[in-house]
Structure formats: structure tokens, C-alpha cells
Write a protein that holds these residues in place. Structure first.
Motif, PDB file in Angstrom:
ATOM      1  N   THR A  76      42.076  32.618  40.960  1.00 21.18           N
ATOM      2  CA  THR A  76      43.296  33.225  40.868  1.00 21.18           C
ATOM      3  C   THR A  76      42.694  35.070  41.063  1.00 21.18           C
ATOM      4  OG1 THR A  76      43.438  33.725  38.445  1.00 21.18           O
ATOM      5  CG2 THR A  76      44.746  32.297  39.545  1.00 21.18           C
ATOM      6  N   ASN A  77      41.337  34.878  40.957  1.00 21.35           N
ATOM      7  CA  ASN A  77      40.885  36.388  41.222  1.00 21.35           C
ATOM      8  C   ASN A  77      40.524  36.849  42.660  1.00 21.35           C
ATOM      9  OD1 ASN A  77      38.618  38.572  41.369  1.00 21.35           O
ATOM     10  ND2 ASN A  77      38.921  38.784  39.305  1.00 21.35           N
ATOM     11  N   PRO A  78      41.117  37.608  43.253  1.00 14.60           N
ATOM     12  CA  PRO A  78      40.865  37.715  44.638  1.00 14.60           C
ATOM     13  C   PRO A  78      39.630  38.124  45.277  1.00 14.60           C
ATOM     14  CG  PRO A  78      42.042  39.689  43.874  1.00 14.60           C
ATOM     15  CD  PRO A  78      42.157  38.725  42.731  1.00 14.60           C
ATOM     16  N   ILE A  79      38.731  38.799  44.333  1.00 17.07           N
ATOM     17  CA  ILE A  79      37.195  38.964  44.610  1.00 17.07           C
ATOM     18  C   ILE A  79      36.497  37.934  44.813  1.00 17.07           C
ATOM     19  CG2 ILE A  79      35.417  40.348  44.090  1.00 17.07           C
ATOM     20  CD1 ILE A  79      37.197  42.663  42.951  1.00 17.07           C
ATOM     21  N   VAL A  80      36.679  37.086  43.726  1.00 18.03           N
ATOM     22  CA  VAL A  80      35.940  35.601  43.760  1.00 18.03           C
ATOM     23  C   VAL A  80      36.447  34.987  44.929  1.00 18.03           C
ATOM     24  CG1 VAL A  80      35.518  33.829  42.343  1.00 18.03           C
ATOM     25  CG2 VAL A  80      35.517  36.141  41.326  1.00 18.03           C
ATOM     26  N   VAL A  81      37.633  34.737  45.091  1.00 20.06           N
ATOM     27  CA  VAL A  81      38.146  33.956  46.148  1.00 20.06           C
ATOM     28  C   VAL A  81      37.546  34.541  47.440  1.00 20.06           C
ATOM     29  CG1 VAL A  81      40.474  33.253  47.564  1.00 20.06           C
ATOM     30  CG2 VAL A  81      40.477  33.288  44.883  1.00 20.06           C
ATOM     31  N   GLY A  82      37.851  35.568  47.922  1.00 17.50           N
ATOM     32  CA  GLY A  82      37.201  36.280  49.301  1.00 17.50           C
ATOM     33  C   GLY A  82      35.652  35.788  49.468  1.00 17.50           C
ATOM     34  N   GLY A  83      34.739  36.044  48.246  1.00 17.08           N
ATOM     35  CA  GLY A  83      33.493  35.596  48.150  1.00 17.08           C
ATOM     36  C   GLY A  83      33.272  34.224  48.617  1.00 17.08           C
ATOM     37  N   VAL A  84      33.889  33.479  47.672  1.00 11.72           N
ATOM     38  CA  VAL A  84      33.585  31.947  47.891  1.00 11.72           C
ATOM     39  C   VAL A  84      33.940  31.530  49.238  1.00 11.72           C
ATOM     40  CG1 VAL A  84      34.161  29.787  47.063  1.00 11.72           C
ATOM     41  CG2 VAL A  84      33.732  31.706  45.413  1.00 11.72           C
ATOM     42  N   ALA A  85      35.265  31.891  49.670  1.00 12.92           N
ATOM     43  CA  ALA A  85      35.736  31.454  51.013  1.00 12.92           C
ATOM     44  C   ALA A  85      34.668  32.061  52.145  1.00 12.92           C
ATOM     45  CB  ALA A  85      37.011  31.931  51.139  1.00 12.92           C
TER      46      ALA A  85
END
Length: 315
Positions: free
Chosen positions: A170-179
Motif C-alpha cells: 500500500t506504500n506508493p514509493i515501494v509499489v513504484g520501485g518494485v513495479a
């Protein structure tokens, strides 16, 4: 040295503009918080997504990743241990302080220095990856689990195992990096209709963070007695600009046998100041903002002579 001067000049100009915007109140009283949330939820995830898709993973996964990432983590742990025993700091402040003492300004200053001083932008990529996919998630999960929700005022959640799994998703920064990392690993390049908006939003992350930093300086006295946690700031600043470059030199020189330009690059990267992202995180969770702001400013000023000495000794 011209690259160092150029990189710091960019930072000072952007921070100065943010400060003037705050002084004149052109953007209103809530400008700092709104801009910080924009950087946190939109611009930085887009930057990470676009950057990792367009990165060469073979360059990123190198000894530099081990040296830079391992040293940053070690310095952060040292801060947490010392601050807990000496300052009796609470967990959210320990998380912010750990980042402030070791989270490198790898984008808005690191990239210009990597390009103009080190002649190779790939030197900064491994540390950027570590901070995106390992270091930030560790700190953000800790904050997610220990900080009261600023919107609802509810108490911290208690299901640690469940939240440790859910928080990164649910953390946008982590989601963007992993994606971005996953898409890069599979070798698929999204169409321009997707990449261009991500690039445009990502390009706004660095200036947005610097403007937010400048806005945060409006009407406050840095290192002010009675308001600023001086001992915590001093500890984080010394660890960042002195201990971290020294540790990287020892590890790179005698642990990995690096010499010459490679060694010089590793130490210069370690001497970069605290990233403004730490202030963005602190503002988002409303814990440790003053420490994050003052440490970023002090280490930015202190890193100028430190990098100059490193260049004189190792370049």
C-alpha cells in the motif's frame, strides 16, 4: 570540482525558491504539506518506476550495491543503537534518524556529481536501488506500524505480521520501485503512452522535494535551542558526512581491494548529504520533521568541504 559546485548550486537555487515561496505565502499556508504529499504519493513513485525500467540491471547488481548499501545500513543501525541508548528516542524518531544519518541524496545531487565529477551515472544506480527497494521499505514499514494515523488519530495497528506484508503493497514509493524492477527484469518496455506520463511526473519529484525543503525553512530557526533536537541532529550529521565515507573507504579499499577512480567514486557517493526524501517521509508521518530538515541542511552544507577534501586526496 566544477561538477560539485554545479550540483550544489542547483540545490541551493531550488531550496531558495521554495523558501521565497514560503516567505511570500504565494502558495498558501498548507503549501509545504500539500507539496510533500504530492512528491510522496505521485512524483517519486513515477520517478522510480521510469528509472528502473530504463536501467541496466547488470550494472545495478554489482559490488557497488554491496558496498554502498551495506555501509548505509550499518550507519543507520549505529544511529538507532546510539540514539536509543543515549537519547532514549522512540521508534518513529529512530527510524527517521536512521534514514537521516545514512540515506544519501542520490538523485538531485548524486546524479549531477556522478555525471560531471565521476563521468559515469551508473555509480549512483546501485545505491539508488538499495534505498528504493530495501532501505525505504524497512523504514516505512516501521513507521507504518508504529505511528498513529495522522488523518484519523487511531492507534498503531497491532497485527505486525499481517501489516508487515500489507504495508509495502500500500506504500506508493515501494509499489513504484518494485513495479519498475519487475518490468525491467522481464525485458518489457511499456508503450510511450505510459512511459511519457511517468517520465513527466518523475521529473517533478526532485524539484518538488527541494521546493518542499525550502518551504519547510520558512519562519523557523535551524538548530534552535529548545525546539531542535540538537543531539540527535549532531549525531546523524556526524555519522552521515564523516563516519559513512570513512566506513565506505575501509570496506572498498581493504574489503574489496578497490583503488583509483572506483574507490574515489565510492567515497564521494557516501559523502553526499542526507536526501530531502527523509523530510518528505517525516512530514508524511508527522514525526521527526525538525530533525530531518535540520540534518538535511547541515549535511548539505558540510558535504561541500568534505567532498572537496575527498577529491583532493583521492581524485
Amino acid at each position: 570540482m566544477s561538477g560539485v559546485v554545479s550540483g550544489f548550486t542547483v540545490i541551493f537555487i531550488m531550496v531558495g525558491i521554495g523558501y521565497l515561496l514560503g516567505r511570500t505565502r504565494v502558495l498558501g499556508d498548507s503549501a509545504h504539506e500539500v507539496l510533500s504529499r504530492l512528491v510522496f504519493f505521485v512524483c517519486t513513485p513515477a520517478l522510480l518506476f521510469h528509472s528502473l525500467i530504463t536501467s541496466d540491471l547488470s550494472v545495478i547488481f554489482s559490488t557497488t550495491l554491496v558496498i554502498a548499501g551495506g555501509s548505509a545500513l550499518a550507519i543507520g543501525v549505529i544511529y538507532v543503537v546510539v540514539a536509543r541508548l543515549w537519547l532514549r528516542a522512540e521508534i518513529p524518531e529512530l527510524a527517521i534518524g536512521g534514514l537521516a544519518s545514512s540515506y544519501v541524496n542520490s538523485v538531485n545531487l548524486g546524479l549531477p556529481i556522478a555525471i560531471f565529477v565521476l563521468d559515469d551515472a551508473s555509480f549512483i544506480a546501485p545505491l539508488l536501488l538499495f534505498q528504493i527497494l530495501v532501505y525505504s521499505p524497512m523504514a516505512l514499514i516501521t513507521l507504518d506500524l508504529t505511528v498513529t494515523d495522522p488523518a484519523t488519530g487511531t492507534a498503531p495497528r497491532t497485527s505486525t505480521v499481517r501489516d508487515a506484508v500489507v504495508a509495502p503493497l500500500t506504500n506508493p514509493i515501494v509499489v513504484g520501485g518494485v513495479a519498475g524492477l519487475v518490468i525491467s527484469a522481464v525485458g518489457w518496455m511499456p508503450p510511450a503512452a505510459i512511459m511519457e506520463p511517468m517520465k513527466m511526473l518523475g521529473n517533478a519529484s526532485v524539484p518538488g522535494a527541494l521546493l518542499a525543503f525550502g518551504l519547510s525553512l520558512t519562519g523557523v530557526a535551524v538548530f534552535k535551542k529548545g525546539q531542535s533536537p540538537r543531539r540527535a541532529i549532531a549525531l546523524a550529521s556526524v555519522l552521515k558526512v564523516v563516519a559513512m565515507p570513512a566506513l565506505v573507504y575501509v570496506v572498498a579499499r581493504w574489503g574489496f581491494g578497490e583503488t583509483g577512480h572506483q574507490l574515489f567514486a565510492q567515497v564521494v557517493i557516501a559523502a553526499l548529504p542526507t536526501a530531502q526524501n527523509v523530510l518528505v517521509y517525516a512530514t508524511r508521518y508527522r514525526r521527526g520533521q525538525i530533525m530531518a530538515r535540520d540534518t538535511a541542511l547541515i549535511t548539505t552544507l558540510a558535504s561541500i568541504p568534505v567532498i572537496g577534501v575527498i577529491a583532493f586526496l583521492l581524485a
